[in-house]
Design an enzyme around this catalytic site. Structure first.
Site, PDB file in Angstrom:
ATOM      1  CG  ASP A  40      -0.826   1.857   7.367  1.00  0.00           C
ATOM      2  OD1 ASP A  40      -1.448   1.804   6.279  1.00  0.00           O
ATOM      3  OD2 ASP A  40      -0.644   2.911   7.988  1.00  0.00           O
TER       4      ASP A  40
ATOM      5  CG  ASP B 268      -1.903   1.120   1.249  1.00  0.00           C
ATOM      6  OD1 ASP B 268      -2.360   1.504   0.165  1.00  0.00           O
ATOM      7  OD2 ASP B 268      -2.204   1.624   2.332  1.00  0.00           O
TER       8      ASP B 268
ATOM      9  CG  ASP C  85      -3.871  -1.612   3.553  1.00  0.00           C
ATOM     10  OD1 ASP C  85      -4.223  -1.383   2.385  1.00  0.00           O
ATOM     11  OD2 ASP C  85      -3.244  -0.796   4.249  1.00  0.00           O
TER      12      ASP C  85
END
Length: 768
Positions: free
Chosen positions: A509, A312, A513
């Site tokens: 995080d 990400d 996700d």
């Protein structure tokens, strides 16, 4: 340690002491001339060991494991059958001692995980209208105001509301230096208050706090077993028929059962029984000491096989410490509604952007009310009630209805400046947008280079941001592909597609996700800012705010797997050689038993290598010098957000408002003083250590010249600030001051980046 573990430990110790004492007593009796009594003691010792060995075999069969202990049991029975009592007693001591060593090594390796469990907070001090009350930590709810006294453990995640928090976070991060947090900063449960009392606004309850999440992760990690342990059993399943065939052949060729027993004695597969599990538990322990919780050997081995990295953007390769750049209101909405409502709602949100929004509101003097009925939707945003109004913060479609042309214009504006958009809605209609700036982590580019070196062949960014924002950052870190504008469902599809082609690891995080982390081969959560759903679903949780630990963990995983295989295969190879020697009559059972003891010890000690770092021939700073680097690195991290404010301060310091000019000038002057102190420590302490490590005539000369340029620019800025105070209307002075601050900003950013790339890495512990 629970009661069952205590009983098992005591039983193992008693059994080993009994067997070792019997072995020694039999030797004394033989030496004093009573051979028959000595043989009887040795035979009794062998019988004593046969009982637990048989139980271990039956237990293995019950769990569908076959092979690891069978040869040991056959060897014990064989020595009894042919009267090789000394060999039987030595095997008994070897087997019981090996089991005891396995348990002790496992306890040592899990010690770092167990330390997390000992400091779980029990109570909290809640501020109420009637005063202060001490309650069980389980009664804390988001929004409570808590007093954290000196020496106490922070009970839940929250934000510093009053006072300055100086926290010992070593239990969470492994870093020994206390960390200072100012008002508005987020802090995590499990840290110890090593400073003065401070007030904390809770953002989670005890079950969802960072420390509770890490405790759950530690327990899961301790309970897991590695597939390599099962692979060791498969090795033993192959090893067993080879051993039996060789023993039978030796018996047939020599017409002596003693030859067969000698083969069985040296074939006892303790390298398989002990070496592989010890190596993987040692690898887990090493990861824990570096602030990384791996949920068992299974996850560690899958991580070692990874070839593709999915990641990400926000909070992963970016710093995750964004600052508010601008507030843009929708037509007809007052500014305070936008920032004030958003910050009030975000007080109880663990999202990486929430802290920045709350801090900005406090800095601007906005009134913050306690929210209620807060819910969070992965990939969309947060919603709740503030002062009787329904407030939504997140994506435009989630926040409320509004002018689509204005929304698109705001997105284009943010993309052109590399900013993040956070839309705010009140009572179902868009009230405005917050534009935040987030920078790439200083260690991001280096981490990706280390990952490539460790065997990652393909890197893919998977983010919900727009392509215009994600593309430049992906290019900066060297990503091979970018999937922008992804929903949580879209991230899952990308993770599944990549996993179908190769072993993957996904790093993220946030709540959005979590599904992708669960879908990838290995999910890695950056859990330094809170125990979110990402931490719960991930296989690996990095509890420190350092991306480079990802590359280090991958290196540890691959080294651990290699050591496990080396130890098992080396032990098997040596055993096979000894078996051949025994089959041809060169090893008596008693001598073979002693030789096998040495082989087992070598395999076990080899497995314990996974507890330490690997060989590393590059220059390194060790001991106090390495601690100095870490302290200076922490100073960089503290100074960098202040340096990033310089462009905005350059505009305020020459603006029309005298009070704003004075405040900006004071901020710049304070920053310059802190930078001067930092550079002085660099020159007097750090650079001499680097020069000794690197060698050469003047390896730090270029960087010292950078210090000279920074000092010269700082003097110019100080002089221009003084001149602008004397002549506030002088346009040429204002122009020069803005230019000097902008130039200082550029030089500081470049200099910090060069130090971090070239020098700070010298203190990193090698992971492979």
């Amino acid at each position: 340690m629970n009661a069952t573990d205590m009983v098992r430990r005591r039983a193992s110790e008693i059994l080993f002491i009994l067997v070792a004492t019997g072995l020694a007593a039999g030797a004394v009796l033989r030496w004093t001339g009573t051979a028959a009594a000595g043989d009887l003691v040795w035979a009794s010792v062998t019988v004593v060991a046969v009982v637990p060995a048989a139980w271990w075999v039956l237990d293995g069969l019950r769990h569908r494991r076959f092979g690891s202990d069978v040869i040991a049991l056959l060897a014990l029975a064989g020595t009894l059958a042919v009267g090789e009592h000394l060999a039987g007693a030595v095997i008994a001591a070897m087997l019981t001692g090996g089991r005891l060593l396995e348990e002790r090594a496992g306890r040592r390796a899990r010690r770092d995980l167990g330390a997390l469990l000992s400091m779980a907070p029990r109570v909290a001090h809640r501020r109420t209208p009637d005063g202060l009350e001490t309650i069980a930590v389980g009664r804390v709810v988001p929004g409570d105001r808590l007093l954290v006294r000196p020496g106490e453990v922070v009970p839940v995640d929250g934000q510093v509301e009053e006072g300055r928090a100086v926290l010992d976070e070593s239990t969470l991060t492994g870093e020994p230096v206390p960390v200072e947090h100012t008002e508005g900063d987020g802090v995590r449960s499990g840290a110890v208050n090593s400073g003065s009392p401070f007030m904390l606004r809770a953002t989670t309850d005890s079950d969802d706090s960072t420390y509770a999440g890490i405790v759950r992760l530690a327990r899961e990690a301790a309970a897991e077993s590695s597939p390599f342990v099962r692979l060791a059993d498969r090795y033993a399943a192959f090893f067993l028929p080879v051993t039996l065939l060789l023993a039978a052949a030796a018996w047939w060729a020599a017409a002596s059962p003693v030859r067969a027993v000698a083969v069985l004695v040296v074939a006892t597969p303790c390298p398989l029984i002990l070496a592989a599990p010890i190596a993987f538990v040692s690898g887990l322990s090493r990861c824990a000491r570096r602030g990384v919780v791996v949920k068992g050997g299974d996850a560690l081995e899958r991580l070692a096989e990874a070839r593709v990295l999915l990641f990400d953007k926000t909070g992963t390769v970016t710093a995750g410490h964004p600052v508010l750049s601008e507030v843009v209101t929708a037509p007809g909405r007052p500014d305070r509604d936008v920032l004030g409502f958003a910050a009030s709602l975000d007080q109880v949100s663990p999202h990486v952007l929430a802290t920045a929004i709350v801090r900005a509101a406090r800095d601007r003097g906005s009134r913050l009310d306690a929210p209620s009925g807060v819910t969070e939707e992965p990939g969309k945003g947060v919603r709740g009630t503030v002062s009787g109004r329904e407030v939504s913060v997140g994506k435009a479609g989630w926040a409320g209805e509004g002018d689509p042309v204005w929304v698109e214009r705001m997105r284009d504006r943010a993309a052109a400046r590399g900013l993040i958009t956070v839309f705010v809605g009140v009572d179902g209609r868009l009230a405005g947008v917050l534009l935040l700036r987030d920078t790439v982590r200083p260690d991001a580019a280096r981490t990706f280079r280390l990952l490539r070196r460790a065997g990652i062949e393909r890197t893919v960014m998977v983010t919900g941001d727009r392509p215009a924002v994600a593309g430049p950052i992906a290019e900066l870190v060297g990503a091979d592909a970018v999937h922008a504008g992804q929903t949580p469902e879209g991230k899952v599809e990308v993770a599944r597609a990549e996993t179908a082609r190769a072993a993957t690891v996904m790093v993220g995080d946030g709540v959005n996700d979590a599904p992708a982390l669960a879908s990838a081969g290995v999910g890695v959560a950056l859990g330094a800012r809170g125990a979110t759903a990402a931490s719960e679903t991930a296989d690996v949780v990095i509890t420190v705010d350092r991306l480079e630990r990802l590359a280090e963990t991958l290196a540890i995983a691959r080294r651990t797997r290699s050591i496990a295989r080396q130890s098992a295969l080396l032990g098997m190879g040596l055993s096979l050689a000894a078996m051949l020697a025994a089959a041809f009559g060169y090893l008596a059972p008693a001598v073979g038993a002693l030789l096998q003891e040495g082989i087992d010890l070598a395999a076990i000690l080899g497995a314990l290598r996974a507890l330490g770092p690997g060989r590393d021939r590059s220059p390194r700073l060790r001991g106090d010098e390495a601690d100095l680097v870490r302290r200076l690195d922490d100073e960089h991290r503290a100074l960098r957000p202040r340096i990033d404010r310089l462009p905005a301060l350059a505009e305020r310091i020459t603006g029309p408002d005298p009070r704003e000019r004075d405040a900006a000038a004071g901020t710049v002057t304070g920053l310059l003083e802190d930078i001067a102190d930092h550079e002085h420590r660099d020159e007097k302490l750090f650079y001499p250590a680097v020069a000794r490590a690197l060698g050469g005539s003047d390896p730090t000369g270029v960087m010292s010249r950078g210090h000279t340029e920074i000092a010269d620019l700082a003097r110019r800025v100080d002089l221009l600030i003084a001149e602008s105070r004397e002549h506030p209307d002088a346009s040429d002075t204002a122009t020069d001051l803005r230019a000097a601050i902008q130039e200082l900003y550029a030089v500081l950013r470049l200099h910090f980046a060069q130090e971090e790339e070239n020098y700070f890495v010298l203190a990193d512990e090698p992971g492979a």
